[in-house]
Design a protein around this motif. Structure first.
Motif, PDB file in Angstrom:
ATOM      1  N   TYR A 466       0.944  -1.016   0.037  1.00 56.83           N
ATOM      2  CA  TYR A 466       0.045  -0.098  -0.034  1.00 56.83           C
ATOM      3  C   TYR A 466       0.746   1.254  -0.109  1.00 56.83           C
ATOM      4  CZ  TYR A 466      -4.048  -3.269   1.118  1.00 56.83           C
ATOM      5  OH  TYR A 466      -4.717  -4.492   1.027  1.00 56.83           O
ATOM      6  N   GLU A 503      -2.979   0.381  -4.202  1.00 49.73           N
ATOM      7  CA  GLU A 503      -2.756  -1.028  -3.682  1.00 49.73           C
ATOM      8  C   GLU A 503      -2.128  -1.957  -4.727  1.00 49.73           C
ATOM      9  OE1 GLU A 503      -5.657  -4.157  -1.497  1.00 49.73           O
ATOM     10  OE2 GLU A 503      -5.688  -4.303  -3.557  1.00 49.73           O
ATOM     11  N   THR A 593      -3.931  -4.513   7.302  1.00 52.91           N
ATOM     12  CA  THR A 593      -4.473  -4.502   5.979  1.00 52.91           C
ATOM     13  C   THR A 593      -5.783  -3.805   6.010  1.00 52.91           C
ATOM     14  OG1 THR A 593      -3.254  -6.681   5.684  1.00 52.91           O
ATOM     15  CG2 THR A 593      -4.967  -6.087   4.230  1.00 52.91           C
ATOM     16  N   ALA A 597      -5.916  -0.453   3.344  1.00 56.59           N
ATOM     17  CA  ALA A 597      -6.668  -0.905   2.178  1.00 56.59           C
ATOM     18  C   ALA A 597      -8.026   0.383   2.307  1.00 56.59           C
ATOM     19  CB  ALA A 597      -7.217  -2.220   2.332  1.00 56.59           C
TER      20      ALA A 597
END
Length: 641
Positions: A466, A503, A593, A597
């Motif tokens: 990321y 991403e 995550t 995200a």
């Protein structure tokens, strides 16, 4: 299940007849066989042979030849009539005789016994095949007088087991006692009178002339004629290998249980030094000496970290290296080089152990094993174990200790990863990457923009990154990803003026992440700007940075740039340290995550299903881990244990 008295009588009778067959006297064999059958079955018996005028009695008291005649002319091996039961000796069409018993009240076991006797007679009369059979047996087969003042027969196996000639036993029947171990000899001498009364079984040691020791299981059976014991027959079996296999199996089972206990200790121990010391302490219980060591920083000498057992200055007296010198030829040096288990079965004779032999033998070490402590290809150290007897590390023990080395390696890797995440002071190593995906480097150079990677995590065989792109058009980044074979996909998460979050999913960088994790490090950030790609690795304070630098420069297209020691930023709230301790690796991975995200943005940049797919888990599993992580986060926030 035990054997009843009748069955023991049947077995002894067959054994006695078989031993009588070894003497080669057909007449004596016939008399013995008939007498034994009559005694066991409590009925008159006789052995008939074919004659020109009909069956002729060869031995025995049963005189009804009609039963024998019917058996010789009938079909089947066993024939019954009003007179009794007859069993044919020899092949159909060419019978050698008939063994008759004057009783019809025979059980199935009695008939089986009769057939066994007939089989012995057939072999004995078939050109001496029974003696040939006995001569080839590995067991010692013997027959003696009741007082053992005469040996009637002993087969060649006696010479192999006792290491003495058969002639010496024939000349001096009691000389077999001289070969029995002094600690067992009197006990066996006292059993000799028992042989005249009943069968017996004893296990004892035989010392051969070359001082090797064999374990023997000796069984004897008294043979009766007319109710009196006339001879004793026996079988002495060499059970050395069987006992050794059982001993090794029992030792392996004990070691398995011990290693299970050690495994539990390993996974519940919070720091590396305590873990290694506990392993040594427990393994020193069945073994003489145990130590764990590794390469000295920046050098080739193997130094010890912890030990337990009979050390007595050994580690100070020896020098062990992992180079081209003679001091690297032993098991520890070879284990460093090959990362495979190395065994020395006998320290007193192994030529490669010569530099350390005197010191080892003086402390009672006779066998050695060196087990690599490794995980994901990274060597964390060596587990060295010494035993007090040669050939102590069988295949089973080697496999158990090898698995233990893997467990310890995995635990140390986990401890170092956790230390890297939780430590207040960290070491940062900066590298320049020459082999970074060229399409991304070109994308940054051509657009004059910057690509920053702020969070990277591994999921199965993929790397999810990321980051933020500044001054790089979206279509240019997407085109670069499509052109690069190792890059799987890119997705824009959120947009701001002049920049956007993305991403990126990749395959090729996974080995690099695995290497870093193996050394307790993590890839904290990476930047591509002006055609130059650099990344920063974060390590806990005290980590072996030299070995990591060597590993990256030799295994990847990277060059070392700089080293910095920094302090982590102060936690945003007092519960951060508690949260670090309470979150599992999977929960932390899910929470990080989801955060990077954009799962917590509003509106959400990524759905729960998409995050779960990135992590390679089911949506329900993602929700479960996320809920658990959130609960621990809130508990830490509000200071609840």
């Amino acid at each position: 299940m035990g054997v009843d008295a009748d069955e023991r009588d049947r077995r002894k009778a067959v054994a006695g007849i078989a031993m009588g067959a070894l003497e080669g006297d057909g007449r004596r064999l016939a008399v013995d066989a008939v007498a034994a059958v009559g005694d066991v079955l409590a009925a008159p018996a006789a052995l008939f042979e074919p004659g020109p005028d009909g069956p002729e009695r060869l031995a025995g008291e049963f005189d009804d030849s009609s039963l024998a005649e019917r058996a010789l002319t009938g079909e089947g091996r066993v024939v019954a009539s009003e007179a009794g039961v007859g069993a044919v000796v020899g092949p159909a069409g060419d019978p050698r005789g008939v063994l008759c018993v004057g009783s019809r009240e025979l059980s199935e076991a009695d008939i089986g016994f009769l057939e066994d006797v007939v089989t012995v007679l057939e072999r004995a009369w078939a050109g001496g095949k029974f003696r040939q059979f006995a001569e080839r047996l590995e067991e010692v087969v013997w027959m003696s007088s009741v007082e053992i003042d005469e040996i009637h027969y002993v087969n060649p196996a006696y010479e192999e087991v006792w290491g003495r000639s058969r002639e010496s036993l024939y000349e001096e029947p009691m000389s077999f006692l001289e070969g029995i171990h002094s600690e067992d000899r009197d006990r066996i001498r006292e059993t000799i009178p028992q042989r005249a009364r009943d069968e017996y079984e004893e296990v004892y040691r035989v010392v051969r002339p070359d001082d090797s020791i064999r374990w023997v299981r000796d069984r004897a059976y008294p043979i009766r004629e007319g109710g009196e014991v006339r001879r004793v027959v026996g079988i002495a079996e060499d059970v050395t290998e069987r006992r050794e296999r059982r001993r090794r199996l029992e030792r392996a089972n004990r070691l398995n249980r011990l290693c299970q206990e050690i495994t539990h200790l390993v996974i519940t121990t919070p720091d590396r030094q305590t873990l290694e010391q506990r392993v040594c302490d427990r393994l020193a219980e069945p073994y003489r000496f145990v130590w764990i060591g590794g390469l000295a920083p920046g050098g080739t000498r193997v130094i010890s970290r912890v030990w337990a057992g009979v050390e007595e200055g050994y580690l100070d007296a020896v020098r062990i290296t992992a180079d081209e010198a003679e001091t690297a030829a032993g098991p520890t040096g070879r284990a460093v080089e090959t990362q495979e288990v190395q065994v020395v079965t006998d320290i007193t004779t192994d030529p490669d152990f010569e530099p350390w032999r005197e010191a080892a033998v003086a402390r009672g070490y006779r066998a050695s094993i060196a087990v690599p402590i490794a995980h994901d290809g990274l060597l964390y150290g060596l587990l060295n174990v010494y035993a007090a007897c040669p050939d102590a590390f069988s295949g089973d023990e080697t496999r158990v200790l090898s698995r233990l080395g893997e467990v310890i390696g995995h635990a140390i890797a986990a401890i170092e990863r956790k230390a890297a995440l939780a430590g207040d002071t960290v070491v940062e190593l900066e590298f320049r990457a020459e082999g970074f995906p060229e399409a991304l480097v070109a994308c940054s150079r051509e657009s004059g923009g910057i690509l920053r990677f702020e969070h990277l995590s591994r999921h199965d065989d993929r790397l999810i990154a990321y980051g933020t792109a500044t001054g790089v058009p979206e279509e240019r980044l997407c085109g670069a990803v499509e052109r690069e074979e190792d890059l799987v996909s890119v997705r824009v998460i959120e947009r701001e003026e002049g920049s956007y979050g993305f991403e990126l999913e990749a395959d090729g960088a996974v080995p690099l992440v695995e290497t870093l994790a193996g050394y307790g490090g993590r890839l904290s950030s990476a930047t591509i700007a002006d055609g130059d790609c650099r990344f920063v690795v974060e390590l806990p304070e005290g980590a072996d940075t030299r070995r990591l630098i060597d590993a990256l420069e030799s295994g990847y297209e990277t060059s070392y740039v700089a080293k910095r020691t920094t302090s982590r930023e102060a936690p945003a709230f007092p519960g951060t340290a508690l949260l670090d301790r309470r979150l599992t690796e999977r929960q932390r991975e899910v929470l990080e995550t989801a955060t990077y995200a954009g799962y917590f943005e509003w509106p959400r940049a990524t759905t729960g299903e998409e995050v779960a797919e990135r992590l390679g888990i089911a949506p329900a599993t993602f929700a479960q881990h996320l809920r658990a992580a959130e609960r621990k986060l809130f508990e830490a926030t509000f200071d609840r244990e």
